[in-house]
Design an enzyme around this catalytic site. Structure first.
Site, mmCIF file in Angstrom:
data_model
loop_
_atom_site.group_PDB
_atom_site.id
_atom_site.type_symbol
_atom_site.label_atom_id
_atom_site.label_comp_id
_atom_site.label_asym_id
_atom_site.label_seq_id
_atom_site.Cartn_x
_atom_site.Cartn_y
_atom_site.Cartn_z
ATOM 1 N N LYS A 272 0.821 -1.212 0.000
ATOM 2 C CA LYS A 272 0.000 0.000 0.000
ATOM 3 C C LYS A 272 0.857 1.266 0.000
ATOM 4 O O LYS A 272 0.578 2.202 -0.735
ATOM 5 C CB LYS A 272 -0.935 0.034 1.225
ATOM 6 C CG LYS A 272 -1.941 -1.121 1.272
ATOM 7 C CD LYS A 272 -2.955 -0.927 2.395
ATOM 8 C CE LYS A 272 -2.345 -0.919 3.790
ATOM 9 N NZ LYS A 272 -1.811 -2.245 4.215
ATOM 10 N N ARG B 182 -9.408 0.836 8.902
ATOM 11 C CA ARG B 182 -8.907 -0.496 9.221
ATOM 12 C C ARG B 182 -9.905 -1.297 10.051
ATOM 13 O O ARG B 182 -9.631 -2.445 10.395
ATOM 14 C CB ARG B 182 -7.625 -0.341 10.032
ATOM 15 C CG ARG B 182 -6.401 -0.946 9.410
ATOM 16 C CD ARG B 182 -5.238 -0.627 10.328
ATOM 17 N NE ARG B 182 -4.088 -1.392 10.041
ATOM 18 C CZ ARG B 182 -3.037 -0.954 9.337
ATOM 19 N NH1 ARG B 182 -3.032 0.250 8.834
ATOM 20 N NH2 ARG B 182 -2.004 -1.729 9.164
ATOM 21 N N ARG C 273 11.571 -6.915 6.119
ATOM 22 C CA ARG C 273 11.647 -5.491 6.456
ATOM 23 C C ARG C 273 12.321 -5.349 7.812
ATOM 24 O O ARG C 273 12.492 -6.301 8.545
ATOM 25 C CB ARG C 273 10.233 -4.893 6.531
ATOM 26 C CG ARG C 273 9.633 -4.625 5.203
ATOM 27 C CD ARG C 273 8.454 -3.670 5.210
ATOM 28 N NE ARG C 273 7.586 -3.674 6.372
ATOM 29 C CZ ARG C 273 6.321 -3.243 6.333
ATOM 30 N NH1 ARG C 273 5.809 -2.825 5.202
ATOM 31 N NH2 ARG C 273 5.585 -3.227 7.418
ATOM 32 N N ARG D 67 11.452 -2.872 10.386
ATOM 33 C CA ARG D 67 10.799 -1.885 11.233
ATOM 34 C C ARG D 67 10.632 -2.495 12.620
ATOM 35 O O ARG D 67 10.657 -3.708 12.767
ATOM 36 C CB ARG D 67 9.437 -1.539 10.620
ATOM 37 C CG ARG D 67 9.040 -0.098 10.780
ATOM 38 C CD ARG D 67 7.832 0.224 9.951
ATOM 39 N NE ARG D 67 6.662 -0.530 10.409
ATOM 40 C CZ ARG D 67 5.536 -0.620 9.698
ATOM 41 N NH1 ARG D 67 5.453 -0.047 8.510
ATOM 42 N NH2 ARG D 67 4.510 -1.299 10.165
ATOM 43 N N ARG E 43 -0.202 -9.054 13.748
ATOM 44 C CA ARG E 43 -0.775 -8.020 12.866
ATOM 45 C C ARG E 43 -1.606 -8.653 11.761
ATOM 46 O O ARG E 43 -2.639 -8.115 11.362
ATOM 47 C CB ARG E 43 0.327 -7.137 12.288
ATOM 48 C CG ARG E 43 0.696 -6.005 13.259
ATOM 49 C CD ARG E 43 2.053 -5.393 12.980
ATOM 50 N NE ARG E 43 2.245 -4.996 11.611
ATOM 51 C CZ ARG E 43 3.417 -5.086 10.968
ATOM 52 N NH1 ARG E 43 4.475 -5.566 11.586
ATOM 53 N NH2 ARG E 43 3.507 -4.693 9.726
HETATM 54 P P1 ADP Z 1 1.347 -2.261 8.005
HETATM 55 O O1 ADP Z 1 0.566 -2.002 6.743
HETATM 56 O O2 ADP Z 1 2.601 -3.015 7.746
HETATM 57 O O3 ADP Z 1 0.509 -2.860 9.090
HETATM 58 P P2 ADP Z 1 1.152 0.504 8.859
HETATM 59 O O4 ADP Z 1 2.227 1.516 8.842
HETATM 60 O O5 ADP Z 1 -0.025 0.725 7.967
HETATM 61 O O6 ADP Z 1 1.872 -0.872 8.554
HETATM 62 O O7 ADP Z 1 0.568 0.333 10.347
HETATM 63 C C1 ADP Z 1 1.427 0.089 11.441
HETATM 64 C C2 ADP Z 1 0.623 0.075 12.753
HETATM 65 O O8 ADP Z 1 0.002 1.364 12.954
HETATM 66 C C3 ADP Z 1 -0.529 -0.913 12.820
HETATM 67 O O9 ADP Z 1 -0.102 -2.201 13.188
HETATM 68 C C4 ADP Z 1 -1.406 -0.258 13.882
HETATM 69 O O10 ADP Z 1 -0.903 -0.484 15.166
HETATM 70 C C5 ADP Z 1 -1.255 1.225 13.606
HETATM 71 N N1 ADP Z 1 -2.321 1.740 12.704
HETATM 72 C C6 ADP Z 1 -2.159 2.214 11.436
HETATM 73 N N2 ADP Z 1 -3.325 2.588 10.900
HETATM 74 C C7 ADP Z 1 -4.266 2.361 11.834
HETATM 75 C C8 ADP Z 1 -5.694 2.521 11.886
HETATM 76 N N3 ADP Z 1 -6.383 3.007 10.843
HETATM 77 N N4 ADP Z 1 -6.328 2.169 13.029
HETATM 78 C C9 ADP Z 1 -5.668 1.680 14.085
HETATM 79 N N5 ADP Z 1 -4.343 1.498 14.106
HETATM 80 C C10 ADP Z 1 -3.642 1.824 13.005
#
Ligand code: ADP
Length: 200
Positions: free
Chosen positions: A15, A90, A129, A131, A142
């Protein structure tokens, strides 16, 4: 006409990569809730400290927090021509909150681009990755959270007729080309206006 998009897909589905490419092509901002949340953590704000506890465990942060954040962000003037949401919504409550916001702004979503990648493939990608939340146990959690809380959005947006299925297992350029096709196919389907890449 604004171009308002959501990118949906499991962690590691690409994404972020596609959001950046779309942002370049159409000259509209990519809004990543993950990036915004990590920036809060970096800044060491009290909010950041609260957020960190969720990120470290691979849990979602509370809906109210991200909904608030997006609500403010969508009012920024740079979203006038459109936006790409990466990582939001999400959960179903987040999707409903987004619909409410967009009704108030009188700008319904144009499309939800669903990057489909099978769980084993994303597990492998994420394992490569580096991170903080990319350790195997956290990755697995996750993915579980995605399946439980986010995957239901696929049928939510399908029911709205907004979902565009994209094969996310392909190389990034190929995925980008499929997305470009999907966006082109939007032209004329609603109001006859054609989509063309923006000024940038
Ligand atoms: P990935 O797509 O690898 O999960 P992101 O950077 O999109 O990585 O998200 C990392 C973390 O940020 C998620 O695991 C969650 O804890 C938090 N997060 C991101 N977006 C949301 C959201 N819309 N609602 C709740 N938590 C979120």
């Amino acid at each position: 006409m604004a171009l308002d998009l959501v990118l949906l897909g499991p962690p590691g589905s690409g994404k972020g990569t596609q959001a950046a490419m779309l942002s370049q092509t159409y000259g509209i901002p990519a809004i990543s809730t993950g990036d915004v949340l990590r920036a809060q953590v970096e800044a060491g704000t009290p909010l950041g400290q609260r957020v960190k506890a969720y990120l470290d465990r691979g849990e979602l942060v509370p809906d109210s927090l991200v909904v608030d954040l997006i609500q403010h962000r969508l009012l920024d003037p740079d979203t006038q021509e459109g936006f790409i949401l990466d990582g939001f919504p999400r959960t179903l409550p987040q999707a409903q909150a987004l619909d409410t916001m967009l009704v108030a702004l009188d700008r319904p979503l144009d499309a939800v681009l669903y990057l489909q990648v099978d769980p084993q493939a994303v597990r492998e990608r994420l394992g490569q990755r580096h991170r903080g939340d990319d350790r195997q146990a956290i990755i697995d959690h996750r993915l579980d959270v995605y399946l439980e809380q986010t995957a239901p959005l696929i049928s939510y947006y399908q029911a709205q007729g907004k979902l565009k299925l994209i094969d996310g297992a392909q190389p990034p350029e190929v995925v980008g080309a499929s997305i470009a096709d999907a966006i082109r196919s939007l032209a004329g389907s609603s109001n006859g206006s054609s989509r063309s890449p923006g000024r940038s």
